[in-house]
Design a protein around this motif. Structure first.
Motif, PDB file in Angstrom:
ATOM      1  N   ASN A  14       0.838  -1.196   0.000  1.00 32.60           N
ATOM      2  CA  ASN A  14       0.000   0.000   0.000  1.00 32.60           C
ATOM      3  C   ASN A  14       0.875   1.248   0.000  1.00 32.60           C
ATOM      4  O   ASN A  14       1.675   1.458   0.910  1.00 32.60           O
ATOM      5  N   ARG A  15       0.717   2.075  -1.028  1.00 35.57           N
ATOM      6  CA  ARG A  15       1.473   3.322  -1.168  1.00 35.57           C
ATOM      7  C   ARG A  15       0.587   4.481  -0.716  1.00 35.57           C
ATOM      8  O   ARG A  15      -0.507   4.667  -1.248  1.00 35.57           O
ATOM      9  N   ILE A  16       1.095   5.240   0.245  1.00 37.39           N
ATOM     10  CA  ILE A  16       0.283   6.234   0.939  1.00 37.39           C
ATOM     11  C   ILE A  16       0.974   7.593   0.919  1.00 37.39           C
ATOM     12  O   ILE A  16       2.191   7.686   1.065  1.00 37.39           O
ATOM     13  N   HIS A  17       0.175   8.637   0.758  1.00 37.08           N
ATOM     14  CA  HIS A  17       0.669  10.011   0.898  1.00 37.08           C
ATOM     15  C   HIS A  17       0.054  10.581   2.172  1.00 37.08           C
ATOM     16  O   HIS A  17      -1.158  10.480   2.386  1.00 37.08           O
ATOM     17  N   ALA A  18       0.901  11.160   3.021  1.00 34.86           N
ATOM     18  CA  ALA A  18       0.445  11.714   4.303  1.00 34.86           C
ATOM     19  C   ALA A  18       0.635  13.220   4.320  1.00 34.86           C
ATOM     20  O   ALA A  18       1.640  13.735   3.824  1.00 34.86           O
TER      21      ALA A  18
END
Length: 153
Positions: free
Chosen positions: A90-94
């Motif tokens: 899972n690739r996530i931007h925070a």
């Protein structure tokens, strides 16, 4: 090391206590699954996810930026989804807003449809983009967090 680096370094080590210490007492968190968490719910969610992962989660982070009270980062979680035994990347931007030197608002964004396909296979690919699926996943996640909170308070 800045606060966001500290947070993700602790996450990679499974150190939920340090992660919890990075949050303001009145913190707010939202992502595609956990919506509108506040206060103690926020660090409890991370603790639950780490404990459920049983040490089988690989967390990496990059592109950390912090300017004043605003920050962001990209991070990747690689793990086995316990309900199906399927591997997820899972690739996530925070995005972060700080207050009093702590994380006050935290928003994670990721492709829920893509996640669903990885976590649930064909069924997730087929239904993962629907509103019905999003509501079901959120309801299930919320119920799991509520159970966790009731056992750990």
């Amino acid at each position: 090391m800045n606060l966001i680096e500290t947070f993700y370094t602790a996450f990679a080590k499974g150190d939920w206590q340090t992660m919890a210490n990075c949050y303001h007492p009145d913190a707010e968190f939202t992502d595609e699954v956990f919506v509108g968490l506040k206060g103690k719910e926020v660090p409890a969610m991370w603790r639950m996810l780490i404990e459920r992962g049983g040490g089988n989660m690989e967390i990496t982070h990059s592109h950390v930026q912090l300017a004043g009270e605003q920050g962001n980062a990209d991070w990747v979680a690689v793990y086995i989804f316990s309900a199906t035994g399927r591997r997820v990347i899972n690739r996530i931007h925070a995005e972060f807003e700080l207050k009093d030197g702590k994380i006050f608002r935290h928003r994670d964004s990721f492709d829920l449809h893509k996640w669903a396909g990885q976590a649930m296979g064909f069924k997730g690919q087929l239904l993962g983009g629907t509103g019905f699926f999003r509501k079901k996943v959120r309801k299930t996640a919320r119920a799991g967090l509520d159970r966790f909170l009731s056992r750990n308070n």
